[in-house]
Design a protein around this motif. Structure first.
Motif, PDB file in Angstrom:
ATOM      1  N   VAL A  41     -20.080   1.143  13.368  1.00  0.00           N
ATOM      2  CA  VAL A  41     -18.834   0.382  12.806  1.00  0.00           C
ATOM      3  C   VAL A  41     -19.307  -0.987  12.056  1.00  0.00           C
ATOM      4  O   VAL A  41     -18.538  -1.288  10.927  1.00  0.00           O
ATOM      5  N   ARG A  42     -20.109  -1.779  12.467  1.00  0.00           N
ATOM      6  CA  ARG A  42     -20.487  -3.196  12.019  1.00  0.00           C
ATOM      7  C   ARG A  42     -21.196  -2.741  10.525  1.00  0.00           C
ATOM      8  O   ARG A  42     -20.734  -3.400   9.627  1.00  0.00           O
ATOM      9  N   LEU A  43     -21.921  -1.595  10.474  1.00  0.00           N
ATOM     10  CA  LEU A  43     -22.695  -1.378   9.212  1.00  0.00           C
ATOM     11  C   LEU A  43     -21.478  -0.827   8.283  1.00  0.00           C
ATOM     12  O   LEU A  43     -21.467  -1.347   7.158  1.00  0.00           O
ATOM     13  N   ALA A  44     -20.460  -0.194   8.673  1.00  0.00           N
ATOM     14  CA  ALA A  44     -19.343   0.392   7.747  1.00  0.00           C
ATOM     15  C   ALA A  44     -18.660  -0.865   7.162  1.00  0.00           C
ATOM     16  O   ALA A  44     -18.270  -1.146   6.246  1.00  0.00           O
ATOM     17  N   LEU A  45     -18.258  -1.742   8.045  1.00  0.00           N
ATOM     18  CA  LEU A  45     -17.392  -2.842   7.951  1.00  0.00           C
ATOM     19  C   LEU A  45     -18.219  -3.942   7.079  1.00  0.00           C
ATOM     20  O   LEU A  45     -17.275  -4.424   5.957  1.00  0.00           O
ATOM     21  N   GLN A  46     -19.666  -4.166   7.145  1.00  0.00           N
ATOM     22  CA  GLN A  46     -20.413  -5.026   6.191  1.00  0.00           C
ATOM     23  C   GLN A  46     -20.453  -4.168   4.906  1.00  0.00           C
ATOM     24  O   GLN A  46     -20.095  -4.799   3.816  1.00  0.00           O
ATOM     25  N   VAL A  47     -20.558  -2.954   4.666  1.00  0.00           N
ATOM     26  CA  VAL A  47     -20.702  -2.310   3.416  1.00  0.00           C
ATOM     27  C   VAL A  47     -19.237  -2.431   2.616  1.00  0.00           C
ATOM     28  O   VAL A  47     -19.327  -2.678   1.432  1.00  0.00           O
ATOM     29  N   VAL A  48     -18.129  -2.374   3.541  1.00  0.00           N
ATOM     30  CA  VAL A  48     -16.761  -2.226   2.738  1.00  0.00           C
ATOM     31  C   VAL A  48     -16.723  -3.684   2.485  1.00  0.00           C
ATOM     32  O   VAL A  48     -16.168  -3.917   1.170  1.00  0.00           O
ATOM     33  N   LEU A  49     -16.794  -4.617   3.278  1.00  0.00           N
ATOM     34  CA  LEU A  49     -16.858  -6.008   2.877  1.00  0.00           C
ATOM     35  C   LEU A  49     -17.671  -6.219   1.706  1.00  0.00           C
ATOM     36  O   LEU A  49     -17.085  -6.866   0.738  1.00  0.00           O
ATOM     37  N   ASP A  50     -19.043  -5.952   1.689  1.00  0.00           N
ATOM     38  CA  ASP A  50     -19.709  -6.253   0.598  1.00  0.00           C
ATOM     39  C   ASP A  50     -19.334  -5.397  -0.962  1.00  0.00           C
ATOM     40  O   ASP A  50     -19.397  -6.203  -1.960  1.00  0.00           O
ATOM     41  N   LEU A  51     -18.740  -4.358  -0.612  1.00  0.00           N
ATOM     42  CA  LEU A  51     -18.186  -3.573  -1.534  1.00  0.00           C
ATOM     43  C   LEU A  51     -17.155  -4.302  -2.462  1.00  0.00           C
ATOM     44  O   LEU A  51     -16.863  -4.754  -3.588  1.00  0.00           O
ATOM     45  N   ALA A  52     -16.030  -4.742  -1.602  1.00  0.00           N
ATOM     46  CA  ALA A  52     -15.268  -5.657  -2.130  1.00  0.00           C
ATOM     47  C   ALA A  52     -15.564  -6.854  -2.705  1.00  0.00           C
ATOM     48  O   ALA A  52     -15.012  -7.330  -3.669  1.00  0.00           O
ATOM     49  N   CYS A  53     -16.433  -7.345  -2.375  1.00  0.00           N
ATOM     50  CA  CYS A  53     -17.030  -8.757  -3.141  1.00  0.00           C
ATOM     51  C   CYS A  53     -17.836  -8.588  -4.261  1.00  0.00           C
ATOM     52  O   CYS A  53     -17.611  -9.378  -5.167  1.00  0.00           O
ATOM     53  N   VAL A  54     -18.463  -7.135  -4.361  1.00  0.00           N
ATOM     54  CA  VAL A  54     -19.033  -6.955  -5.514  1.00  0.00           C
ATOM     55  C   VAL A  54     -17.972  -6.634  -6.623  1.00  0.00           C
ATOM     56  O   VAL A  54     -17.886  -7.246  -7.636  1.00  0.00           O
ATOM     57  N   VAL A  55     -16.924  -5.938  -6.164  1.00  0.00           N
ATOM     58  CA  VAL A  55     -15.892  -5.766  -7.134  1.00  0.00           C
ATOM     59  C   VAL A  55     -15.216  -6.795  -7.485  1.00  0.00           C
ATOM     60  O   VAL A  55     -14.844  -7.274  -8.783  1.00  0.00           O
ATOM     61  N   ILE A  56     -14.838  -7.935  -6.525  1.00  0.00           N
ATOM     62  CA  ILE A  56     -13.955  -9.237  -6.971  1.00  0.00           C
ATOM     63  C   ILE A  56     -15.072  -9.911  -8.033  1.00  0.00           C
ATOM     64  O   ILE A  56     -14.634 -10.600  -8.758  1.00  0.00           O
ATOM     65  N   ALA A  57     -16.368 -10.037  -7.536  1.00  0.00           N
ATOM     66  CA  ALA A  57     -17.305 -10.913  -8.455  1.00  0.00           C
ATOM     67  C   ALA A  57     -17.495 -10.149  -9.785  1.00  0.00           C
ATOM     68  O   ALA A  57     -17.634 -10.923 -10.423  1.00  0.00           O
ATOM     69  N   ALA A  58     -17.406  -8.766  -9.594  1.00  0.00           N
ATOM     70  CA  ALA A  58     -17.620  -8.354 -11.293  1.00  0.00           C
ATOM     71  C   ALA A  58     -16.410  -8.624 -11.940  1.00  0.00           C
ATOM     72  O   ALA A  58     -16.402  -8.666 -13.114  1.00  0.00           O
TER      73      ALA A  58
END
Length: 160
Positions: free
Chosen positions: A85-102
């Protein structure tokens, strides 16, 4: 060899350069205050240059914090969740940050490109030179989050 050089350049951009910009800002503002109080003169364009250096330092420092995993960090429930769950949550959070930063990279690139025909007040230079930090820092942030996300997906969940 090429990857190591890229990592060194990346680290220089988001760690060393901000430190140099802090030093430049301190020296410039101190010299300006000293000259103004002692001789009634100022450093030509000193305040403008130190303002731009400060903005560059902030944005490059933010990119460095993202690369080191300290910019957007959510760990409220970190201890209570399982490894998957930690891994999935971190991946989702990182993906959101990638999208926002892009998205911010794209928006700030457009803004920077529109600023080339406007000039800075004192230096009379195109503002595009000073505004280029915005798309650069957001692109570095996107790359940081993407790199971390891919690394997490490759390594899988940490053992509990």
């Amino acid at each position: 060899m090429g990857r190591l050089l890229l990592l060194r350049l990346w680290k220089f951009l988001d760690e060393v350069l901000p430190a140099l910009l802090v030093a430049f800002t301190i020296v410039m503002v101190s010299a300006d205050v000293l000259l103004r109080n002692a001789f009634g003169r100022t450093v030509p364009y000193g305040i403008e240059l130190s303002t731009y250096a400060f903005v560059w330092m902030i944005f490059l420092g933010s990119a460095g914090a993202a690369r080191r995993g300290r910019h957007f960090h959510v760990d409220i429930l970190h201890q209570k969740l399982g490894a998957r769950v930690r891994l999935a949550l971190q991946v989702v959070l990182d993906l959101a940050c990638v999208v926002i930063a892009a998205v911010m990279t794209d928006i700030s690139w457009d803004y920077t490109m529109r600023s080339w025909n406007r000039t800075s007040e004192g230096l009379q230079m195109p503002l595009g030179y000073f505004y280029m930090i915005f798309p650069l820092s957001f692109a570095l942030m996107a790359l940081s989050y993407l790199t971390r996300m891919v690394g997490l997906l490759r390594s899988g969940p940490a053992d509990e």
